[in-house]
Design a protein around this motif. Structure first.
Motif, PDB file in Angstrom:
ATOM      1  N   ASP A 101      15.322  -2.307  10.669  1.00  0.00           N
ATOM      2  CA  ASP A 101      15.754  -1.862   9.350  1.00  0.00           C
ATOM      3  C   ASP A 101      14.875  -2.405   8.229  1.00  0.00           C
ATOM      4  O   ASP A 101      14.819  -1.840   7.148  1.00  0.00           O
ATOM      5  N   PHE A 102      14.180  -3.506   8.488  1.00  0.00           N
ATOM      6  CA  PHE A 102      13.382  -4.110   7.421  1.00  0.00           C
ATOM      7  C   PHE A 102      12.011  -3.458   7.284  1.00  0.00           C
ATOM      8  O   PHE A 102      11.285  -3.734   6.342  1.00  0.00           O
ATOM      9  N   VAL A 103      11.625  -2.582   8.203  1.00  0.00           N
ATOM     10  CA  VAL A 103      10.293  -1.976   8.185  1.00  0.00           C
ATOM     11  C   VAL A 103      10.291  -0.805   7.209  1.00  0.00           C
ATOM     12  O   VAL A 103      11.263  -0.057   7.106  1.00  0.00           O
ATOM     13  N   TYR A 104       9.177  -0.637   6.520  1.00  0.00           N
ATOM     14  CA  TYR A 104       9.061   0.439   5.542  1.00  0.00           C
ATOM     15  C   TYR A 104       9.106   1.792   6.247  1.00  0.00           C
ATOM     16  O   TYR A 104       8.343   2.054   7.178  1.00  0.00           O
ATOM     17  N   VAL A 105      10.015   2.657   5.822  1.00  0.00           N
ATOM     18  CA  VAL A 105      10.137   3.990   6.416  1.00  0.00           C
ATOM     19  C   VAL A 105      10.152   5.078   5.345  1.00  0.00           C
ATOM     20  O   VAL A 105      10.626   6.176   5.588  1.00  0.00           O
ATOM     21  N   GLY A 106       9.630   4.807   4.177  1.00  0.00           N
ATOM     22  CA  GLY A 106       9.658   5.772   3.072  1.00  0.00           C
ATOM     23  C   GLY A 106       8.528   6.775   3.179  1.00  0.00           C
ATOM     24  O   GLY A 106       8.366   7.468   4.181  1.00  0.00           O
ATOM     25  N   ASN A 107       7.746   6.863   2.149  1.00  0.00           N
ATOM     26  CA  ASN A 107       6.648   7.818   2.049  1.00  0.00           C
ATOM     27  C   ASN A 107       5.654   7.596   3.188  1.00  0.00           C
ATOM     28  O   ASN A 107       5.232   6.469   3.453  1.00  0.00           O
ATOM     29  N   HIS A 108       5.237   8.674   3.844  1.00  0.00           N
ATOM     30  CA  HIS A 108       4.330   8.517   4.985  1.00  0.00           C
ATOM     31  C   HIS A 108       2.932   8.069   4.565  1.00  0.00           C
ATOM     32  O   HIS A 108       2.220   7.461   5.349  1.00  0.00           O
ATOM     33  N   HIS A 109       2.541   8.356   3.326  1.00  0.00           N
ATOM     34  CA  HIS A 109       1.228   7.886   2.849  1.00  0.00           C
ATOM     35  C   HIS A 109       1.228   6.360   2.705  1.00  0.00           C
ATOM     36  O   HIS A 109       0.251   5.695   3.056  1.00  0.00           O
ATOM     37  N   VAL A 110       2.318   5.820   2.190  1.00  0.00           N
ATOM     38  CA  VAL A 110       2.430   4.366   2.053  1.00  0.00           C
ATOM     39  C   VAL A 110       2.459   3.721   3.428  1.00  0.00           C
ATOM     40  O   VAL A 110       1.807   2.705   3.674  1.00  0.00           O
ATOM     41  N   ARG A 111       3.189   4.332   4.363  1.00  0.00           N
ATOM     42  CA  ARG A 111       3.242   3.803   5.731  1.00  0.00           C
ATOM     43  C   ARG A 111       1.859   3.836   6.370  1.00  0.00           C
ATOM     44  O   ARG A 111       1.447   2.899   7.057  1.00  0.00           O
ATOM     45  N   ASN A 112       1.111   4.912   6.144  1.00  0.00           N
ATOM     46  CA  ASN A 112      -0.238   5.002   6.712  1.00  0.00           C
ATOM     47  C   ASN A 112      -1.170   3.956   6.101  1.00  0.00           C
ATOM     48  O   ASN A 112      -2.039   3.415   6.789  1.00  0.00           O
ATOM     49  N   LEU A 113      -0.993   3.680   4.818  1.00  0.00           N
ATOM     50  CA  LEU A 113      -1.801   2.618   4.201  1.00  0.00           C
ATOM     51  C   LEU A 113      -1.453   1.241   4.773  1.00  0.00           C
ATOM     52  O   LEU A 113      -2.332   0.401   4.982  1.00  0.00           O
ATOM     53  N   LEU A 114      -0.168   1.010   5.034  1.00  0.00           N
ATOM     54  CA  LEU A 114       0.231  -0.250   5.673  1.00  0.00           C
ATOM     55  C   LEU A 114      -0.350  -0.351   7.085  1.00  0.00           C
ATOM     56  O   LEU A 114      -0.805  -1.418   7.508  1.00  0.00           O
ATOM     57  N   LEU A 115      -0.358   0.755   7.805  1.00  0.00           N
ATOM     58  CA  LEU A 115      -0.928   0.774   9.146  1.00  0.00           C
ATOM     59  C   LEU A 115      -2.437   0.540   9.096  1.00  0.00           C
ATOM     60  O   LEU A 115      -2.986  -0.215   9.907  1.00  0.00           O
ATOM     61  N   MET A 116      -3.111   1.193   8.148  1.00  0.00           N
ATOM     62  CA  MET A 116      -4.551   0.984   7.994  1.00  0.00           C
ATOM     63  C   MET A 116      -4.847  -0.470   7.611  1.00  0.00           C
ATOM     64  O   MET A 116      -5.808  -1.072   8.109  1.00  0.00           O
ATOM     65  N   SER A 117      -4.015  -1.041   6.753  1.00  0.00           N
ATOM     66  CA  SER A 117      -4.190  -2.434   6.363  1.00  0.00           C
ATOM     67  C   SER A 117      -4.062  -3.359   7.563  1.00  0.00           C
ATOM     68  O   SER A 117      -4.852  -4.302   7.723  1.00  0.00           O
ATOM     69  N   ALA A 118      -3.108  -3.094   8.422  1.00  0.00           N
ATOM     70  CA  ALA A 118      -2.934  -3.920   9.616  1.00  0.00           C
ATOM     71  C   ALA A 118      -4.102  -3.751  10.582  1.00  0.00           C
ATOM     72  O   ALA A 118      -4.570  -4.724  11.179  1.00  0.00           O
ATOM     73  N   LEU A 119      -4.586  -2.518  10.740  1.00  0.00           N
ATOM     74  CA  LEU A 119      -5.731  -2.292  11.632  1.00  0.00           C
ATOM     75  C   LEU A 119      -6.988  -2.990  11.120  1.00  0.00           C
ATOM     76  O   LEU A 119      -7.720  -3.627  11.889  1.00  0.00           O
ATOM     77  N   LEU A 120      -7.251  -2.882   9.821  1.00  0.00           N
ATOM     78  CA  LEU A 120      -8.419  -3.570   9.250  1.00  0.00           C
ATOM     79  C   LEU A 120      -8.281  -5.086   9.340  1.00  0.00           C
ATOM     80  O   LEU A 120      -9.268  -5.800   9.524  1.00  0.00           O
ATOM     81  N   THR A 121      -7.064  -5.576   9.247  1.00  0.00           N
ATOM     82  CA  THR A 121      -6.844  -7.014   9.395  1.00  0.00           C
ATOM     83  C   THR A 121      -7.108  -7.460  10.829  1.00  0.00           C
ATOM     84  O   THR A 121      -7.656  -8.544  11.056  1.00  0.00           O
ATOM     85  N   VAL A 122      -6.748  -6.634  11.803  1.00  0.00           N
ATOM     86  CA  VAL A 122      -7.060  -6.969  13.200  1.00  0.00           C
ATOM     87  C   VAL A 122      -8.567  -7.065  13.394  1.00  0.00           C
ATOM     88  O   VAL A 122      -9.079  -8.024  13.992  1.00  0.00           O
ATOM     89  N   PHE A 123      -9.306  -6.065  12.881  1.00  0.00           N
ATOM     90  CA  PHE A 123     -10.767  -6.097  13.024  1.00  0.00           C
ATOM     91  C   PHE A 123     -11.381  -7.268  12.258  1.00  0.00           C
ATOM     92  O   PHE A 123     -12.306  -7.919  12.742  1.00  0.00           O
ATOM     93  N   GLY A 124     -10.853  -7.543  11.065  1.00  0.00           N
ATOM     94  CA  GLY A 124     -11.348  -8.686  10.290  1.00  0.00           C
ATOM     95  C   GLY A 124     -11.056 -10.013  10.960  1.00  0.00           C
ATOM     96  O   GLY A 124     -11.884 -10.930  10.939  1.00  0.00           O
ATOM     97  N   SER A 125      -9.883 -10.128  11.570  1.00  0.00           N
ATOM     98  CA  SER A 125      -9.558 -11.385  12.245  1.00  0.00           C
ATOM     99  C   SER A 125     -10.402 -11.573  13.494  1.00  0.00           C
ATOM    100  O   SER A 125     -10.769 -12.696  13.838  1.00  0.00           O
TER     101      SER A 125
END
Length: 180
Positions: A101-125
């Motif tokens: 329930d705590f995960v963002y489930v609103g606008n799909h563009h915002v969700r995709n940006l959060l997903l992209m942010s997590a993917l770039l963080t994996v590559f950066g780490s």
């Protein structure tokens, strides 16, 4: 009466002759001890260095960045997992370790940006982990060329994580930030 009564009782001199000849000699260029005092605003903020040995400080920072890369990678992988599990239109039946329930489930563009942010963080780490391992070898061999890749990676990774953290905290509304 002693030989120093004239100097001691002089109107123009309050210092002993030894001090005046020491401070006003040819090497001091006319500076007195009062004029060489450092004002309070020019004194260093830290009197003693935290790391007087630069090599031990570099080793500690390198191990910190190893921990930082592992922690950022694990949290980014967790973010990818929960964003994928809680994508819009999915239903969860069964027993889970926690609620989505705590995960963002609103606008799909915002969700995709959060997903992209997590993917770039994996590559950066991953890049930070590799460059931290390179700098460990460079510190051991005292090769300065091994520091460049780590400096570039940290110079990109740190601002990226700050921007990603601020964005995620705005859209996820962590712990209902407007109540704080």
């Amino acid at each position: 009466m002693s030989n120093y009564d004239g100097s001691r009782l002089s109107v123009y001199s309050h210092a002993s002759t030894t001090r005046s000849t020491r401070t006003l000699g040819t090497h001091s260029r006319g500076f007195s001890l009062k004029s060489t005092r450092v004002p309070w605003y020019q004194k260093p903020l830290v009197q003693n260095a935290f790391y007087t040995d630069l090599a031990s400080g570099a080793w500690h920072i390198t191990f910190y960045t190893l921990f930082l890369s592992m922690w950022s990678g694990l949290t980014a992988v967790f973010d990818i997992y929960v964003l994928e599990e809680a994508k819009p239109g999915s239903s969860h039946t069964g027993y889970y370790l926690f609620s989505f329930d705590f995960v963002y489930v609103g606008n799909h563009h915002v969700r995709n940006l959060l997903l992209m942010s997590a993917l770039l963080t994996v590559f950066g780490s991953l890049a930070l982990f590799v460059t931290s391992c390179i700098i460990l070898d460079a510190l051991r061999l005292e090769k300065e060329t091994g520091f460049k890749s780590w400096l570039v990676t940290m110079g990109i990774f740190t601002p990226w994580r700050i921007v990603a953290w601020v964005y995620a905290s705005i859209v996820n509304d962590m712990i209902f930030a407007y109540h704080i």
